[in-house]
Design a protein around this motif. Structure first.
Motif, PDB file in Angstrom:
ATOM      1  N   GLY A  68      -5.589   5.314   5.202  1.00  0.00           N
ATOM      2  CA  GLY A  68      -5.479   6.635   4.563  1.00  0.00           C
ATOM      3  C   GLY A  68      -4.967   7.736   5.474  1.00  0.00           C
ATOM      4  O   GLY A  68      -4.962   8.911   5.100  1.00  0.00           O
TER       5      GLY A  68
ATOM      6  N   ASN B 199       0.884   9.693  -5.339  1.00  0.00           N
ATOM      7  CA  ASN B 199       1.250  11.055  -4.922  1.00  0.00           C
ATOM      8  C   ASN B 199       2.141  11.724  -5.960  1.00  0.00           C
ATOM      9  O   ASN B 199       2.028  12.917  -6.230  1.00  0.00           O
ATOM     10  CB  ASN B 199       1.995  11.024  -3.582  1.00  0.00           C
ATOM     11  CG  ASN B 199       1.077  10.705  -2.411  1.00  0.00           C
ATOM     12  OD1 ASN B 199      -0.141  10.570  -2.582  1.00  0.00           O
ATOM     13  ND2 ASN B 199       1.661  10.564  -1.228  1.00  0.00           N
TER      14      ASN B 199
ATOM     15  N   LYS C  42       0.383   4.261  -2.689  1.00  0.00           N
ATOM     16  CA  LYS C  42       0.184   5.652  -2.250  1.00  0.00           C
ATOM     17  C   LYS C  42       1.257   6.581  -2.826  1.00  0.00           C
ATOM     18  O   LYS C  42       0.946   7.622  -3.405  1.00  0.00           O
ATOM     19  CB  LYS C  42       0.233   5.713  -0.717  1.00  0.00           C
ATOM     20  CG  LYS C  42       0.338   7.127  -0.148  1.00  0.00           C
ATOM     21  CD  LYS C  42       0.369   7.160   1.369  1.00  0.00           C
ATOM     22  CE  LYS C  42       1.654   6.629   1.996  1.00  0.00           C
ATOM     23  NZ  LYS C  42       2.812   7.537   1.925  1.00  0.00           N
ATOM     24  N   ASN C  43       2.520   6.201  -2.682  1.00  0.00           N
ATOM     25  CA  ASN C  43       3.593   7.123  -3.063  1.00  0.00           C
ATOM     26  C   ASN C  43       3.662   7.331  -4.571  1.00  0.00           C
ATOM     27  O   ASN C  43       3.924   8.442  -5.038  1.00  0.00           O
ATOM     28  CB  ASN C  43       4.932   6.649  -2.484  1.00  0.00           C
ATOM     29  CG  ASN C  43       4.968   6.778  -0.968  1.00  0.00           C
ATOM     30  OD1 ASN C  43       4.020   7.284  -0.372  1.00  0.00           O
ATOM     31  ND2 ASN C  43       6.034   6.317  -0.352  1.00  0.00           N
TER      32      ASN C  43
ATOM     33  N   THR D  21       0.833  -1.209   0.000  1.00  0.00           N
ATOM     34  CA  THR D  21       0.000   0.000   0.000  1.00  0.00           C
ATOM     35  C   THR D  21       0.869   1.263   0.000  1.00  0.00           C
ATOM     36  O   THR D  21       0.490   2.288  -0.574  1.00  0.00           O
ATOM     37  CB  THR D  21      -0.931  -0.004   1.241  1.00  0.00           C
ATOM     38  OG1 THR D  21      -1.678  -1.221   1.224  1.00  0.00           O
ATOM     39  CG2 THR D  21      -1.889   1.162   1.216  1.00  0.00           C
TER      40      THR D  21
ATOM     41  N   SER E  30      -2.187   9.476   3.755  1.00  0.00           N
ATOM     42  CA  SER E  30      -2.454   9.994   2.411  1.00  0.00           C
ATOM     43  C   SER E  30      -2.426  11.522   2.460  1.00  0.00           C
ATOM     44  O   SER E  30      -2.473  12.106   3.546  1.00  0.00           O
ATOM     45  CB  SER E  30      -3.824   9.501   1.934  1.00  0.00           C
ATOM     46  OG  SER E  30      -4.837  10.244   2.590  1.00  0.00           O
TER      47      SER E  30
ATOM     48  N   THR F 145      -1.665   3.369   7.225  1.00  0.00           N
ATOM     49  CA  THR F 145      -1.470   3.615   5.797  1.00  0.00           C
ATOM     50  C   THR F 145      -2.667   3.084   5.012  1.00  0.00           C
ATOM     51  O   THR F 145      -3.203   3.754   4.124  1.00  0.00           O
ATOM     52  CB  THR F 145      -0.161   2.953   5.325  1.00  0.00           C
ATOM     53  OG1 THR F 145       0.910   3.470   6.108  1.00  0.00           O
ATOM     54  CG2 THR F 145       0.099   3.235   3.855  1.00  0.00           C
ATOM     55  N   GLU F 146      -3.112   1.885   5.370  1.00  0.00           N
ATOM     56  CA  GLU F 146      -4.297   1.308   4.711  1.00  0.00           C
ATOM     57  C   GLU F 146      -5.528   2.187   4.925  1.00  0.00           C
ATOM     58  O   GLU F 146      -6.364   2.330   4.040  1.00  0.00           O
ATOM     59  CB  GLU F 146      -4.586  -0.080   5.290  1.00  0.00           C
ATOM     60  CG  GLU F 146      -3.908  -1.196   4.529  1.00  0.00           C
ATOM     61  CD  GLU F 146      -4.209  -2.570   5.136  1.00  0.00           C
ATOM     62  OE1 GLU F 146      -3.954  -3.551   4.450  1.00  0.00           O
ATOM     63  OE2 GLU F 146      -4.683  -2.657   6.296  1.00  0.00           O
TER      64      GLU F 146
END
Ligand SMILES: [Zn+2]
Lengths: 173, 382
Positions: free
Chosen positions: B309, B170, B166-167, B162, B312, B306-307
């Motif tokens: 959010g 981003n 995310k990264n 994850t 985020s 992280t999962e």
């Protein structure tokens, strides 16, 4: 280098001990490969060498004509302004007579010593030069201030490298 | 009252997989021109320069000698740190804290595209007598560490993936980032195995780029900039190099570097006081491990967060809004500089589409990468 020749003040490790496997010896050849981007200044410099010409960059502020060329003047802190061809002749600023090769191994008996020299190039600013080697000259005849000229590889053998100039040789007269 | 240190200007190039039009000289020059322009200074105004350079990566012995021209640092006080940019930043900060230097320039560069045998260069960071003869990849160090991290229940494999999702997402909002992508957890889990459990997409891909920062003393900050970013705290630490007996679960050196920076910045409750963080994510799980080491999450909680959010861009603690190493690229010595850059843009409110609203205090953390344990942390505020 022969380790045997060194007095270490203790029991020295002898090269033979490594050869004979008496000490742990590990061999690993580094595989370090780089492909340097030269940037516009050195790219053009090398491309011109391939054509048998030497090119410099001029800074219109300090008015220096610089080789090797650079895209910015490191003293004025501004971009350089124009390309300028310079001569393939110059004056020996300094030199050395080397009886060892690049890796400091001794040259073979009877071989001529290497003659690296800094050559201030005609048309470039004072103190601007090329580090290269001298040829067609006896070591004891080389003098600081001597006029020299580039000896180029044949056009079909040039590859856009500093070695497209074979060496600089003394100019007559 | 101790002198404070401000960032008065920052310059940077794009971060790209290749940069064939420029040598390392022109890359740094580009960043330096922009940084000096921002601070309204010229090289003659600079009291000292700190560069960042690692010989084996540059392919030059004593590569420090090649740093000067492109910074305008010829015949000026210069020193070079073979570490991360954040280590150099620490040196720059110390110069100013002596009160003998008012303006200090700090530089870092990556020309990763010019390094053609990176895995073998990294292998040379391992012990020549005990480790190298085993002929194992240095990536194994990441695999060994991640395996232990998962075994201890710090995070699930999916949670690590994850981080990558995310990264890379981003990075799509960062025009300077080279590796933005919209991918799924499955893409990561199904990518090629490298050193299991590490897979190809878990690893930050290499990138080129340069960053130059102008630091100044508080007393002259107002004359150089009307939007100073303050360096409130900085810390660094290294564990033992030994692979035989290091802590394989926790990033202890990161914790110590963070604590040092927190102390200097007067931060007591990092999780409440830090608004956003740029964290080393060279391997996916490292982001989670580092967040916990920095006390930004309780042990074992960063993966779940992280999962959910939380990290985020819209979450409570945005982490690697820039895209991090996974989205911007692994910049070697310049990695920490990209993190400082992101914080500066965010704290000044100049981050464009990825601006984090209300960002006032940011944390940048660097790790020197496989197989090291060296870490550095900086706390910045608007
Ligand atoms: Zn000039």
């Amino acid at each position: 280098m022969e380790l045997e020749k060194f007095e270490l003040g203790a029991t020295p490790l002898k090269e033979s001990a490594m050869k004979d496997g008496k000490v742990l010896t590990l061999h690993k050849k580094p595989n370090l490969k780089y492909a340097w981007d030269n940037g516009p200044a050195i790219d053009r410099y090398l491309a011109e060498l391939k054509k048998g010409r030497i090119i410099a960059r001029k800074c219109n502020k300090c008015r220096r004509i610089m080789i090797p060329p650079r895209m910015f003047c490191e003293l004025c802190w501004r971009p350089t302004d124009e390309w300028v061809y310079v001569e393939d002749t110059g004056v020996v600023n300094t030199f050395s007579i080397c009886y060892v090769n690049w890796d400091a191994s001794r040259i073979k008996k009877g071989d001529k010593p290497h003659l690296p020299a800094v050559i201030e190039i005609d048309g470039a600013s004072d103190g601007m030069g090329i580090l290269h080697v001298l040829g067609e000259v006896e070591p004891d005849k080389v003098k600081i201030g001597m006029k020299v000229k580039a000896v180029w590889k044949k056009p079909e053998e040039r590859e856009g490298a500093i070695t497209d100039i074979l060496y600089f040789k003394p100019m007559r007269g | 009252m101790r002198e404070k240190v401000a960032i008065a200007g920052i310059g940077y190039t794009a971060f790209t997989s290749v940069s064939p039009g420029s040598s390392y000289r022109e890359l740094t020059y580009e960043a330096a021109v922009k940084a000096y322009e921002e601070a309204g200074i010229e090289p003659k105004d600079v009291d000292s320069f700190v560069c960042t350079s690692e010989d084996m990566l540059e392919g030059y012995s004593i590569s420090d000698e090649y740093c000067n021209d492109q910074l305008g640092a010829v015949l000026k006080p210069v020193q070079t740190i073979p570490g991360d940019f954040l280590h150099s930043l620490a040196v720059g900060v110390m110069h100013i804290l002596t009160e003998k230097f008012d303006i200090v320039v700090v530089q870092a560069l990556s020309k990763a595209s010019n390094m053609k045998t990176i895995p073998e260069m990294v292998n040379f960071a391992m012990d020549p007598v005990l480790n190298r003869p085993l002929d194992i990849t240095a990536y194994a160090v990441a695999g060994l560490e991640m395996n232990r991290f998962l075994e201890e229940g710090k995070a699930t494999r999916e949670q690590c993936a994850t981080v990558v999702v995310k990264n890379k997402a981003n990075a799509l909002a960062n025009p300077s980032a080279g590796y933005g992508a919209r991918i799924t957890v499955d893409h990561v889990l199904e990518s090629e195995p490298v050193a299991e459990p590490v897979r190809l997409l878990d690893i930050a891909p290499y990138a080129d780029g340069a960053v130059v920062v102008v630091l100044c003393a508080e007393k002259i900050a107002a004359s150089l900039t009307d939007k100073p970013v303050w360096i409130n705290g900085i810390g660094w630490s290294s564990d033992s190099p030994t692979l035989e007996s290091r802590d394989w679960t926790d990033a202890v050196a990161v914790r110590l570097a963070g604590d040092m920076a927190y102390r200097m910045a007067g931060i007591r409750c990092p999780a409440k006081e830090i608004d956003l963080a740029e964290i080393n994510d060279e391997i996916s799980f490292k982001e989670l491990q580092h967040l916990e080491a920095l006390r930004l999450f309780e042990p074992g909680q960063a993966g779940r967060a992280t999962e959910d959010g939380v990290t985020s861009p819209q979450g409570k603690l945005p982490v690697n809004v820039s895209g991090g190493g996974l989205g911007v690229g692994h910049l070697f010595e310049c990695s920490g500089a990209q993190k400082v850059l992101e914080l500066v843009l965010q704290l000044r409110g100049e981050a464009g589409a990825r601006q984090v609203l209300g960002a006032r205090v940011g944390l940048a953390q660097a790790w020197r990468g496989i197989p090291t344990t060296s870490a550095a942390v900086a706390i910045l505020s608007a």
